[in-house]
Design an enzyme around this catalytic site. Structure first.
Site, PDB file in Angstrom:
ATOM      1  N   ASP A 164       0.812  -1.267  -0.174  1.00  0.00           N
ATOM      2  CA  ASP A 164      -0.117  -0.102   0.039  1.00  0.00           C
ATOM      3  C   ASP A 164       0.884   1.270   0.151  1.00  0.00           C
ATOM      4  OD1 ASP A 164      -1.734   2.077   0.701  1.00  0.00           O
ATOM      5  OD2 ASP A 164      -2.984   0.785   1.772  1.00  0.00           O
ATOM      6  N   HIS A 195      -2.690  -0.209  -2.673  1.00  0.00           N
ATOM      7  CA  HIS A 195      -4.079   0.435  -2.276  1.00  0.00           C
ATOM      8  C   HIS A 195      -4.974   0.453  -3.232  1.00  0.00           C
ATOM      9  CE1 HIS A 195      -5.781   3.347   0.619  1.00  0.00           C
ATOM     10  NE2 HIS A 195      -6.333   4.090  -0.507  1.00  0.00           N
TER      11      HIS A 195
END
Length: 226
Positions: A164, A195
């Site tokens: 992420d 993400h």
């Protein structure tokens, strides 16, 4: 299945929400792009599965009805500006009002599912409201809110993207260390995922892991809300 715009009476005034379906309720917590097409499609999909899905406009104090995409640099800039102006505390009051509305409008039990900003809000919903079960996808800044974890009294599931860009490895390590032994928390990590890996059409969408995360979420809600 398509829904409609409704109005919820919040503690600081009325605000709009998108609602679809019927049955046990799930409050859908937005990304930083507002109640846009992506959020409405999530609601419609949940409605097709037999849920009442309600997605409140959490940016109504800043720019009511805003809905943008992740497709242009200008929209990203606008989204981060909204994110910077957003007050978590007042947003949680709106979420609590939405949970209350959904409990009355549905069959009694209420869950929450959130993405990005909404992932953090799903975590805080578990901490600060009487929501029956919450799920957060790649929530940002949860590591800064771990002091509230002892308030979690109902089931919470978090999906963590190991690559992420907005939740670095050290933040993920803090989240896992702080929550791994919590009796009400379930953590799932997705190796190689960035993400928003569950956002259909997004730059980092990964169909296989999105399906895995969504299958886990469906089973979680079936267990705790029906």
């Amino acid at each position: 299945m398509s829904g409609t715009k409704i109005t919820i009476a919040g503690p600081d005034g009325p605000f709009s929400a998108y609602a679809a379906g019927s049955g046990p309720a799930i409050v859908v917590l937005q990304e930083i792009f507002g109640v846009n097409h992506v959020m409405r499609e999530i609601c419609d999909d949940l409605a097709g599965q037999g849920w009442l899905a309600v997605c409140p406009d959490l940016f109504w104090r800043i720019e009511p009805g805003i809905e943008i995409t992740d497709k242009t640099e200008a929209e990203w800039k606008q989204a981060f500006d909204l994110f910077g102006k957003f007050d978590i505390g007042t947003g949680l009051k709106d979420i609590a009002a939405t949970v209350d509305y959904a409990r009355r409008a549905g069959t009694g039990k209420v869950g929450a599912v959130g993405y990005c900003l909404g992932g953090q809000l799903a975590y805080l919903t578990a901490c600060r409201t009487d929501c029956d079960a919450s799920v957060g996808y790649y929530g940002v800044n949860i590591q800064n809110r771990l002091d509230e974890a002892d308030k979690i009294a109902r089931p919470l599931m978090l999906h963590i993207a190991e690559q992420d860009e907005f939740v670095p490895p050290e933040a993920q390590a803090q989240i896992k260390a702080g929550l791994k032994d919590h009796p009400h928390v379930t953590l799932h990590s997705y190796a190689g995922r960035d993400h928003a890996f569950a956002r259909v059409g997004g730059a980092h969408y990964h169909a296989e892991d999105a399906d895995l995360a969504n299958t886990r979420t469906r089973a979680f809600f079936q267990t705790h809300l029906k």
